[in-house]
Design an enzyme around this catalytic site. Structure first.
Site, PDB file in Angstrom:
ATOM      1  N   ASP A 125       0.834  -1.200   0.000  1.00  0.00           N
ATOM      2  CA  ASP A 125       0.000   0.000   0.000  1.00  0.00           C
ATOM      3  C   ASP A 125       0.872   1.255   0.000  1.00  0.00           C
ATOM      4  OD1 ASP A 125      -2.469  -1.228  -0.012  1.00  0.00           O
ATOM      5  OD2 ASP A 125      -2.687  -1.230   2.168  1.00  0.00           O
ATOM      6  N   ARG A 176      -1.423  -1.087  -8.348  1.00  0.00           N
ATOM      7  CA  ARG A 176      -2.800  -0.695  -8.043  1.00  0.00           C
ATOM      8  C   ARG A 176      -2.841   0.816  -8.255  1.00  0.00           C
ATOM      9  NH1 ARG A 176      -4.066  -1.221  -2.169  1.00  0.00           N
ATOM     10  NH2 ARG A 176      -4.546  -3.417  -2.574  1.00  0.00           N
TER      11      ARG A 176
END
Length: 303
Positions: A125, A176
């Site tokens: 992340d 992502r």
């Protein structure tokens, strides 16, 4: 940020914990891995994949980082044992990034190597801008050894296009792509929604043109429709990308994406740190805090 949202953020710590939990339940699977697995099985049965996030970030002790690392490894082993369709997402500040980036790298390396052994995948992340450079450095280092690790890039940051080009040149091409929720100064971030969306589309085209695997992470109808057109125009294979959404957000839209024939992964956070996570997310994105406050008085949320 309007006055109401500011007020909600300022008063959140005074809101009774059970009330915060009431609203957090929609967006967080629970405290235990069994809670998360129950949600993932439901998603799998509906043709959706998942990524599990063991909540916790910004740790201050090495022992905390090691405990978090071991918990994530335990989750990876449980995923394999239970045969559910999920990978994991990790936050580097949970693994000691702000203590020592080399220590953090070693913790991340052990997680990624375990995932490799179990034929699974790890998504790193992206956190606030103070972590961006070190997060990219760790991804590049891990990418020298492993092909089962990817990173998140945020369309909100002005630097992201150059970061994406650097990683593509490196051959690190598993992303992502999201808008980004962190409130950042205008000197380093796009502020207006239209600017963020334009950059999102520009970045998605750059990534797909360079044959990157992209998790297209958005709940925005216009961006999803643009992505549909881009995928068709470039003749991108169905297994060469996926859409991604958050647990509890626009479930009807995620079902539509699956019906339209696209793969979709749901981000499923869980763990003991749900309260800190919820408060932090509301502070980082006060608009969401405002929505939650308004939801107190809507029939749909109280029924």
């Amino acid at each position: 940020m309007n006055f109401l949202n500011k007020l909600v953020v300022a008063t959140l710590p005074a809101v009774p914990k059970p009330l915060v939990r009431y609203f957090a339940n929609r967006y967080i699977a629970g405290e235990e891995v069994t809670d998360a697995f129950r949600i993932v099985r439901q998603l799998n049965s509906n043709g959706m994949m998942a990524t599990l996030d063991v909540l916790g970030e910004d740790i201050h002790e090495r022992e905390e980082a090691i405990a978090a690392r071991d918990k994530i490894i335990e989750v990876l082993k449980s995923i394999a044992h239970e045969h559910i369709d999920s990978n994991v997402s990790i936050k580097l500040t949970q693994l000691g990034l702000k203590l020592d980036k080399n220590f953090c790298l070693e913790n991340a390396r052990l997680i990624v190597s375990t995932a490799k052994m179990l034929q699974n995948f790890v998504r790193i992340d992206m956190e606030d801008s103070s972590c961006t450079g070190d997060t990219i450095w760790i991804y590049r280092e891990l990418g020298k050894e492993f092909n089962n690790v990817g990173i998140v890039l945020q369309a909100r940051l002005r630097r992201t296009e150059e970061d994406a080009k650097l990683l593509i040149r490196d051959g690190r091409k598993n992303f992502r792509l999201c808008k980004g929720i962190y409130v950042e100064p205008e000197t380093i971030a796009f502020i207006k929604k239209e600017e963020v969306n334009r950059n999102f589309i520009r970045l998605l085209r750059l990534m797909l043109q360079n044959k990157a695997y992209v998790g297209i992470a958005t709940h925005d109808d216009a961006l999803i429709n643009t992505a549909y057109r881009m995928i068709e125009e470039m003749k991108i294979g169905k297994t060469d990308y996926e859409f991604q959404m958050l647990l509890g957000v626009r479930s009807e839209l995620r079902s539509k994406v699956v019906r339209d024939g696209h793969r979709l992964r749901v981000y499923v956070p869980f763990g003991k740190h749900w309260y800190q996570y919820s408060l932090r997310r509301f502070k980082e994105n006060p608009q969401i805090a405002g929505y939650v406050f308004k939801a107190l008085f809507t029939k749909n949320h109280m029924s």
